[in-house]
Scaffold this motif. Structure first.
Motif: not given
Length: 797
Positions: A500-505
């Motif tokens: 999820w954190l990776v997909l935010r950027r």
């Protein structure tokens, strides 16, 4: 209202949720989980902590924020419930007079009232045990207990483990008397005081309540209406509609599990929503008011819960659906999270054991994910130009997967990577199939013809679901192993959060896409682009079917082979034959009638032609012989008996029957497992890879008899007798002197197969030993220097 102007952005979805009851539900769930781990006193501790926290919140926000004040009030009520009535009930259950008797393993005469439908215990066939349902579980409440003629005061809950005969037909509400051996229950937040192992039939059986009799009549009517369908569809439809999986094929059950579609075979919130939604739409067509429609739908919901049975997921869905219908009747817009929270609180107080029930947890988490995550994610896709219907269809299964994946990974020790795609593809047909089948259930008792028409209309949808699950289960890497237990669940959470954190950027998304592309290029081509199985010159394959036997012998014609034994259950042998591309089987030979050799016979006929089935002279055990007879009769093929000296020939394959000497000399046709093993048909096959000796499960006496054949036993390849058990004569193995010894055995089996002594003897005679538990399918190849071996590592497609 004016229509929006062209080019304007769509209105954002209403993401406001009523969270006031959520802390109360979480506190009760965590409290009962703590009780399961540490004992009843944790209900007192957690209740007191919840109450103190609630008091602080009430004092802090009184007169300032009504939302937090209401949240604190709900938390206070739940804390008091945990600390008083719930803790007292758990304490009484832990101190029940039956518990010490169960710890000693005493035999008791009990009079109980059944509280649930019998739940079949399925199992693969091993040795003389028949595959399928062999016993049932029944939840009940004690009314009377006697041990050694002395009454024992107890009204606790018990779990009965009983044979199928006489128990499978019982219904909730019936009272029965029986004798059984007491055993301690599973520790934890459970009101169950003992497990009763029963061997005989029930006596003094009372009548069932009328509504349970009506429900069973309707379920039986549905099963009868499905009899004209294909076997797999007839087993799945009742499970899809009312949770009746009594006739569900083990193969379909396994494929649904691998594909992440098991929730379709159990009644849950989706069933309730579909049924109640269909009824509300039908009533509104006749212009009936919302209150009358809600009351009528509520009555239908109550009947549906009785029909499906009091399973934890059914009760949760029923309570939540009832709350939603009550809000409709009162003219209020109810919050799904509030209804879910009330359902969780009420059901955990009713039965604290639900706190550790996997189905209950998955049902609650999936509902929460659909409410909190799916609308937001669907709206994000919609803003990027994806049609709203498609966006919702994609995000609903994805949200359910994300919130349930940690629980599934931790509990099962594996993770399905195809579940999202499988459920997206399956979703369009679930509602029509469910509605048609439920209506068929309603009319089956009074109008069987109409019920049959309805299930026929639902059959194409059901076949679509089976096809989706089957293809998803066969996909390379459909299931990946995962650490089990709490560590596995936490690891899954960490991985999901990291993704999820990776997909935010944006830059991180690009890096993740590159990484996935590299992984696909490295791992997919070996399995898809250039598959190495089956080898082009295979002459014999020992299939990995678990703890059982299945051997395929090739002829000179592609797609045509002879099959020796079929493994313990449908599915694995069928998958092995599919991998080999076998479409025609002139002969299936059953070495003997133990379940681990005949259990997969029915699946051999799936999508391929079979010429005949041949057996030896043994006819025991009787149930297995009848099963083989019925299967061949149903498919209209001959059932032949092999005799010593008989020779069977096909191009590039000849089979000579060498045994069983044991049966012809001693006439043993007993139920004794050793006698049945020694009655195994023994074959010597001449293949393109050399001579192969196929020995079934022959043990010491039969091997001693075979030694009289002398040089006739010598072979290049040996199918090791009886899965490599210790009952193998070193003289027999030395007489065969194989270059390759193939052990067909299941991983982690409870028999200790293969025995170290047998493996050491095979190594001493210079044999290369292969094992299906470690190597998967194993092929013997035709080679100029003698038989060569190729392994297909790992089970599965």
């Amino acid at each position: 209202m004016k229509p929006p102007k062209l080019g304007t952005k769509p209105e954002p979805a209403d993401t406001h949720h009523d969270l006031r009851l959520v802390p109360a539900a979480i506190s009760i769930w965590l409290g009962t989980l703590a009780c399961a781990m540490f004992g009843w006193w944790m209900a007192l501790v957690c209740g007191a902590l919840s109450a103190l926290t609630a008091i602080v919140v009430i004092v802090r926000f009184r007169g300032r924020d009504p939302t937090f004040f209401a949240m604190g009030a709900a938390l206070l009520v739940c804390g008091l419930v945990m600390a008083c009535p719930l803790a007292i009930r758990l304490l009484r259950a832990e101190q029940d007079a039956v518990r010490p008797l169960a710890a000693r393993g005493d035999t008791a005469v009990v009079r109980v009232a059944l509280t649930d439908r019998p739940r079949p215990i399925r199992g693969a066939g091993f040795a003389g045990m028949q595959a399928g349902v062999r016993s049932v579980l029944l939840a009940a409440e004690l009314e009377r207990v006697e041990v050694a003629g002395r009454p024992v005061a107890s009204t606790g809950r018990v779990l009965l483990i009983a044979p199928v005969a006489g128990w499978l037909e019982l219904l909730p509400g019936q009272r029965v008397t029986t004798t059984g051996v007491l055993a301690p229950p599973t520790q934890g937040a459970s009101l169950t005081v003992a497990v009763v192992s029963v061997r005989g039939p029930p006596v003094e059986v009372s009548g069932a309540p009328w509504w349970q009799r009506v429900a069973e009549t309707m379920r039986a009517g549905l099963r009868k209406a499905c009899q004209g369908l294909s076997e797999e569809a007839a087993g799945l439809l009742p499970g899809l509609a009312v949770g009746d999986t009594s006739a569900l094929s083990p193969r379909v059950e396994r494929e649904f599990l691998t594909a992440g579609m098991t929730h379709l075979t159990a009644v849950s919130g989706s069933n309730v929503a579909i049924v109640c939604g269909a009824i509300l739409v039908l009533l509104r067509v006749f212009r009936l008011g919302p209150r009358f429609s809600a009351v009528a739908a509520g009555a239908a919901l109550a009947g549906f819960v009785v029909l499906a049975g009091p399973d934890p997921s059914v009760l949760r869905a029923g309570v939540m659906g009832g709350i939603g219908l009550l809000a409709l009747a009162l003219g209020r817009s109810g919050s799904v999270l509030s209804a879910l929270s009330v359902a969780v609180c009420g059901l955990l107080v009713y039965d604290p054991a639900m706190a550790v029930n996997l189905g209950f947890a998955l049902s609650v988490l999936a509902t929460a994910g659909l409410v909190l995550l799916a609308p937001r994610w669907a709206e994000t896709l919609t803003r990027r130009g994806v049609p709203a219907g498609i966006a919702a269809g994609l995000m609903v299964p994805l949200a359910a997967f994300v919130v349930t994946a940690p629980v599934l990974a931790g509990m099962a020790g594996r993770l399905s990577l195809v579940s999202v795609v499988a459920n997206v593809v399956a979703a369009p047909v679930v509602a029509p199939a469910t509605v048609l089948t439920v209506f068929a259930t309603v009319v089956a008792t009074c109008w069987p013809g109409a019920a049959h028409v309805l299930v026929m209309l639902a059959e194409p949808e059901t076949n679509w679901l089976i096809a989706v699950a089957r293809h998803a289960a066969r996909a390379p890497g459909a299931v990946v192993p995962w650490p089990g237990g709490w560590a596995g669940g936490v690891l899954a959470v960490v991985v999901l959060v990291a993704i999820w954190l990776v997909l935010r950027r944006r830059k991180s998304r690009i890096a993740l896409a590159v990484l996935l592309t590299v992984v696909l290029l490295v791992f997919v081509p070996p399995r898809l682009v250039a598959p190495s199985w089956p080898p082009g010159n295979w002459a014999m394959v020992t299939c990995d079917v678990g703890q059982g036997d299945a051997v395929v012998l090739a002829t000179d014609e592609p797609g045509r082979a002879v099959l020796i034994d079929t493994g313990p259950e449908p599915g694995p042998v069928d998958e092995c034959l599919k991998r080999l591309g076998v479409e025609r089987i002139p002969l299936v030979i059953i070495s003997h009638l133990h379940a681990d050799h005949i259990g997969g016979l029915t699946s051999v006929f799936d999508g391929r032609s079979v010429g005949a089935v041949a057996v030896g002279p043994g006819r025991a055990p009787g149930w297995a012989w009848r099963q083989v007879e019925e299967t061949t009769r149903r498919h209209g093929i001959p059932l032949a008996e092999l005799t010593i000296g008989q020779r069977l020939e096909w191009p590039e394959l000849a089979i000579d029957v060498l045994g069983p000497h044991y049966v012809t000399q001693r006439g043993a046709d007993q139920q004794d497992g050793t006698a049945i093993n020694n009655a195994s048909v023994v074959l010597r096959a001449q293949t393109a890879a050399g001579k192969v000796l196929l020995t079934g499960d022959v043990e010491l006496a039969a091997q001693a008899d075979l030694l009289e054949d002398g040089d006739a036993l010598r072979a290049d390849v040996l199918k090791v007798p009886h899965h490599g058990s210790r009952y193998s004569l070193p003289q027999f193995l030395a007489a065969v002197a194989p270059r390759v010894a193939m052990v067909s055995v299941g991983a982690g089996n409870r028999y200790g197969h293969p025995a170290k002594s047998t493996l050491d003897t095979l190594a001493a005679v210079g044999a290369l030993v292969t094992r299906t538990d470690a190597d998967g399918d194993v092929a013997v190849l035709a080679d100029q220097g003698g038989p060569a071996v190729s392994r297909r590592r790992g089970p599965g497609p």
